[in-house]
Design a protein around this motif. Structure first.
Motif, PDB file in Angstrom:
ATOM      1  N   TRP A 319     -59.147 -41.202  24.942  1.00 30.53           N
ATOM      2  CA  TRP A 319     -57.936 -40.881  24.187  1.00 30.53           C
ATOM      3  C   TRP A 319     -58.012 -39.418  23.764  1.00 30.53           C
ATOM      4  CZ3 TRP A 319     -56.740 -45.345  20.186  1.00 30.53           C
ATOM      5  CH2 TRP A 319     -56.527 -46.543  20.881  1.00 30.53           C
ATOM      6  N   LEU A 320     -56.868 -38.786  23.701  1.00 35.97           N
ATOM      7  CA  LEU A 320     -56.781 -37.397  23.256  1.00 35.97           C
ATOM      8  C   LEU A 320     -55.914 -37.333  22.006  1.00 35.97           C
ATOM      9  CD1 LEU A 320     -56.221 -35.651  26.714  1.00 35.97           C
ATOM     10  CD2 LEU A 320     -58.376 -35.986  25.487  1.00 35.97           C
ATOM     11  N   ALA A 321     -56.309 -36.463  21.061  1.00 34.10           N
ATOM     12  CA  ALA A 321     -55.626 -36.410  19.766  1.00 34.10           C
ATOM     13  C   ALA A 321     -55.872 -35.063  19.108  1.00 34.10           C
ATOM     14  CB  ALA A 321     -56.149 -37.524  18.856  1.00 34.10           C
ATOM     15  N   PRO A 322     -55.148 -34.766  18.031  1.00 38.54           N
ATOM     16  CA  PRO A 322     -55.538 -33.634  17.182  1.00 38.54           C
ATOM     17  C   PRO A 322     -56.888 -33.930  16.525  1.00 38.54           C
ATOM     18  CG  PRO A 322     -53.284 -34.333  16.734  1.00 38.54           C
ATOM     19  CD  PRO A 322     -53.905 -35.397  17.568  1.00 38.54           C
ATOM     20  N   SER A 323     -57.517 -32.904  16.006  1.00 42.11           N
ATOM     21  CA  SER A 323     -58.833 -33.071  15.389  1.00 42.11           C
ATOM     22  C   SER A 323     -58.783 -33.954  14.154  1.00 42.11           C
ATOM     23  CB  SER A 323     -59.414 -31.702  15.025  1.00 42.11           C
ATOM     24  OG  SER A 323     -58.528 -31.001  14.154  1.00 42.11           O
ATOM     25  N   CYS A 324     -57.690 -33.884  13.412  1.00 45.07           N
ATOM     26  CA  CYS A 324     -57.517 -34.653  12.185  1.00 45.07           C
ATOM     27  C   CYS A 324     -56.024 -34.901  12.009  1.00 45.07           C
ATOM     28  CB  CYS A 324     -58.089 -33.897  10.978  1.00 45.07           C
ATOM     29  SG  CYS A 324     -57.290 -32.300  10.669  1.00 45.07           S
ATOM     30  N   SER A 325     -55.629 -35.490  10.910  1.00 42.34           N
ATOM     31  CA  SER A 325     -54.203 -35.666  10.629  1.00 42.34           C
ATOM     32  C   SER A 325     -53.505 -34.311  10.621  1.00 42.34           C
ATOM     33  CB  SER A 325     -54.021 -36.340   9.272  1.00 42.34           C
ATOM     34  OG  SER A 325     -52.661 -36.298   8.868  1.00 42.34           O
ATOM     35  N   LEU A 326     -52.266 -34.315  11.091  1.00 38.22           N
ATOM     36  CA  LEU A 326     -51.464 -33.088  11.074  1.00 38.22           C
ATOM     37  C   LEU A 326     -50.823 -32.845   9.710  1.00 38.22           C
ATOM     38  CD1 LEU A 326     -49.801 -33.434  14.589  1.00 38.22           C
ATOM     39  CD2 LEU A 326     -51.730 -31.981  13.949  1.00 38.22           C
TER      40      LEU A 326
END
Length: 756
Positions: A319-326
């Motif tokens: 899975w790919l995501a931002p490092s933390c919440s935006l």
């Protein structure tokens, strides 16, 4: 094929719609039903933006009316008795905890507020007792999941993990081991997971950001116990860690019975292949490859090279995501029409970061790199831009020496000279700097920026506001005055607008706490000062009174921490650039006859690395940068600084190392408990412990203020105490400000008689 998901999205709306709705509700201008509808609209827009950008698993539960940690307190029923009227919790209960109200509407202490790890977001500290009872008490999460599902989204609920929740809480009454409450808390979390399973939820994201810290053995064991208890409750668990490396806990994480783990690959460089080897082939490896805390466009070409082999191997288990919440970035760059075209190509806000993930997925799936190469080109161009690099600034920083951060005399020598040149009474009274920003001033600033009001008319309105602010302070009997900062929009943004190397957005808002939003500057180039920034209005204010007026500046570390900073130079270098620009301003103020100058550093504590082993390195360069900004003055000039919402126990030596003549701090919410650190260390300089909480609309009683000062005097010699609110008064109205300051001044007068 990799799945793309998000850990959280800004909850305030594209143009701060949540802020406006909350404040209208608190003012009685809209009903609760109308407020709830505003929340639904914002959530629907947030989900739609993410889905349209290509996000496949939509975070739900990241929306909060005031704070997401407080939402968990509501969920598990851990609400202080002073804020609740019965066992049923309501939206108004939520607000009473954050704003300081009893169910009757009378004033009571708000729950303490402090920084969310090393960010500029503030959370409401849970208050737990030794006999704390937890029960499922707040069902909004389930309603939001239903909302998202009805709109056609695949919801991935987000829960703050139970161990982090306990870690962030405080003991009320006697001290006890907070982890002893885990056994009581876990059944409620299991109940939540089971209820989500009944709603058809497949994945639940469990955030345990304390994994970024250096944990004791008992917390490591608690995490193992927690995940063993939460497993097999009808949903798949995605453990999410962020803000720093979790390398030290790889063995622990590998043993957790979870279906997936998210790693932050931005805040600490990770070996992707090592992370891949850590998890089984049937566990999801979620890589946080897009920076969730800054606004720079990603070099997708570089990211693809890093993850391509693992993506090929893992396929749907990557899975790919931002490092933390935006949460920490603005919503949408497309709204920004006033940024120049080149600068805009360097940036990506929350919506664009979601799009970056889709580009990554498509590039990996098709093998076509053309779009990724083209997208990444401006990122490379920025590094060598002539706009970014200023050789004169770089040379000035390179020649800094230890002597540039040293006052000529020690504090004990300086204070004797200052006492002669600044005749002040025992327990001198002052404020932190800002006074209420009236709607008249806000309208004038808006009209001036829009070109509707002339520069002269705007100047006249500011002058009138400052004159009135000085008169108000003189009438109240304050000892050291301020000009009130009517000309300033935000304590960082104002200075950034006057410094080279900064850019500003129109709608780049991020949440600080509750309805409070800030618009951080973007530091894109080397920083310097082109002309004086505060001199005109400070001199004008001083000309209106025979009392001393403080010059008011924001310190280098706070400007650094509260801006979106460059990612191409290190933080100490950037802090020193800012410090030198401020030093020029401090010297100009002194030479103009301003003998008291306050350099605020409310972000000093939050800038610390999360790992204790890295603290001292940070504290050394941060304290040095502050001293560089302050040490160009003579002994008679008194330097103040201000800090708020900080745990000073771990940084008290560094605060002393800053060598400010006077430090003002927040202590009212903690009932002066924060002064324990100053007592143990025997802090040598003057201190102004805040005697009332400006973040609450409550007006403090004289007896309450006197009690607090008496507590302070038991820890700090009364001769070194100042009396002040705990923070600036910008967000308050004039009526409550007058009443509160009048009580504060009267308390100080009465205490002077007592302490004689």
């Amino acid at each position: 094929m990799a799945t793309i998901h998000n850990l959280g999205f800004p909850r305030i709306g594209k143009k701060r719609e949540l802020k406006c709705a909350l404040e209208r509700y608190w003012a009685g201008k809209i009903t609760q039903s109308a407020l709830i509808e505003h929340g639904k609209t914002i959530r629907a827009e947030n989900w739609a933006m993410q889905a349209e950008a290509g996000i496949e698993l939509i975070p739900v539960g990241d929306f909060a009316w005031y704070d997401h940690v407080l939402s968990i307190s509501m969920l598990v029923g851990a609400i202080p008795s002073r804020h609740r009227d019965n066992e049923t919790l309501s939206l108004d209960t939520h607000f009473r905890v954050g704003r300081g109200q009893a169910p009757t509407g009378s004033a009571c202490a708000a729950s303490e507020m402090t920084k969310w790890f090393n960010t500029n977001y503030h959370y409401i500290v849970p208050e737990l007792t030794k006999d704390q009872v937890f029960q499922l008490s707040w069902f909004e999460l389930f309603e939001q999941v239903k909302e998202a599902q009805q709109l056609g989204h695949t919801a991935k609920p987000v829960l703050l993990g139970p161990v982090t929740y306990l870690f962030l809480s405080k003991c009320i009454g006697e001290e006890f081991d907070k982890l002893a409450l885990l056994e009581r808390l876990l059944p409620v979390y299991r109940q939540v997971l089971s209820s989500l399973a009944e709603l058809g939820v497949e994945w639940v994201q469990v955030d345990e950001p304390i994994l970024a810290l250096e944990l004791s053995g008992d917390y490591r064991q608690a995490l193992k116990i927690s995940f063993n208890a939460l497993a097999n409750n009808g949903v798949k668990l995605l453990l999410a860690s962020y803000f720093d490396s979790v390398f030290a806990y790889f063995e622990d994480i590998a043993s957790y019975p979870v279906e997936g783990v998210h790693f932050d690959c931005i805040s600490s460089k990770q070996d992707i292949h090592e992370l891949d080897a850590l998890l089984s082939d049937q566990q999801v490896l979620s890589l946080g490859v897009i920076n969730g805390r800054n606004i720079w466009r990603s070099n997708l070409e570089e990211i693809v090279e890093q993850i391509e082999a693992v993506a090929t191997k893992r396929r749907e288990y990557l899975w790919l995501a931002p490092s933390c919440s935006l949460l920490h970035t603005p919503v949408d760059l497309e709204q920004e029409d006033r940024l120049d075209n080149e600068l805009k190509t360097w940036l990506a806000f929350s919506k664009q970061k979601c799009t970056e993930l889709t580009m990554l997925k498509n590039g990996l799936a098709t093998g076509d790199r053309a779009a990724i190469v083209a997208y990444s080109a401006p990122v490379k161009a920025r590094l060598n831009s002539n706009r970014v690099n200023d050789r004169a600034v770089q040379a000035r920083v390179a020649t800094l020496a230890a002597s540039d951060g040293t006052r000529c005399a020690t504090f004990s020598q300086r204070i004797k000279k200052q006492s002669k040149s600044l005749p002040l009474p025992l327990l001198p009274t002052t404020t932190i700097g800002s006074f209420p920003q009236t709607q008249t001033i806000r309208d004038a600033r808006r009209d001036f920026k829009a070109g509707v009001m002339s520069a002269q008319d705007y100047h006249n309105k500011l002058a009138l506001e400052i004159r009135n602010t000085i008169k108000e302070q003189e009438a109240l009997g304050l000892d050291v005055l301020v000009h009130g900062e009517a000309e300033r929009n935000d304590m960082v943004e104002y200075f950034g607008e006057l410094l080279r190397g900064f850019a500003f957005t129109e709608f780049g808002w991020v949440q600080s706490y509750g309805s409070r939003c800030v618009k951080p500057p973007i530091i894109w180039g080397d920083v310097s000062r082109s002309k004086p920034m505060t001199l005109e209005w400070t001199q004008y204010a001083q000309s209106l009174t025979t009392k001393r007026v403080k010059g008011m500046l924001t310190g280098p570390v706070t400007i650094l921490c509260w801006s979106f900073i460059r990612d191409d130079i290190d933080k100490p270098t950037l802090a020193n650039q800012i410090a030198l620009a401020l030093r020029d301003e401090v010297v100009d103020l002194q030479n103009a006859g301003i003998q008291i100058i306050q350099i605020d550093e409310p972000a000093f504590r939050e800038g610390m690395p999360l790992k204790a082993s890295q603290w001292q390195t940070y504290l050394n360069w941060a304290a040095y940068a502050f001293r560089v900004s302050a040490c160009g003055v003579n002994d008679e000039t008194q330097i103040h600084t201000h800090m708020c919402y900080s745990d000073f126990n771990n940084i008290i030596e560094a605060i002393a190392d800053m060598d400010a003549d006077v430090i003002t701090i927040e202590t009212s919410r903690s009932n002066m408990a924060l002064l324990d650190a100053f007592e143990r260390f025997e802090y040598p300089n003057d201190i102004g412990p805040g005697v009332y909480d400006i973040h609450s609309p409550n007006v403090p009683e004289i007896t309450w203020i006197k009690e607090l000062i008496h507590k302070a005097a038991k820890k700090i010699p009364v001769q070194r105490l100042w009396v002040n609110p705990d923070c600036g008064l910008k967000t308050r109205d004039w009526k409550e400000t007058r009443e509160a300051l009048a009580n504060m001044v009267e308390a100080a007068k009465e205490l002077r008689t007592e302490f004689k």
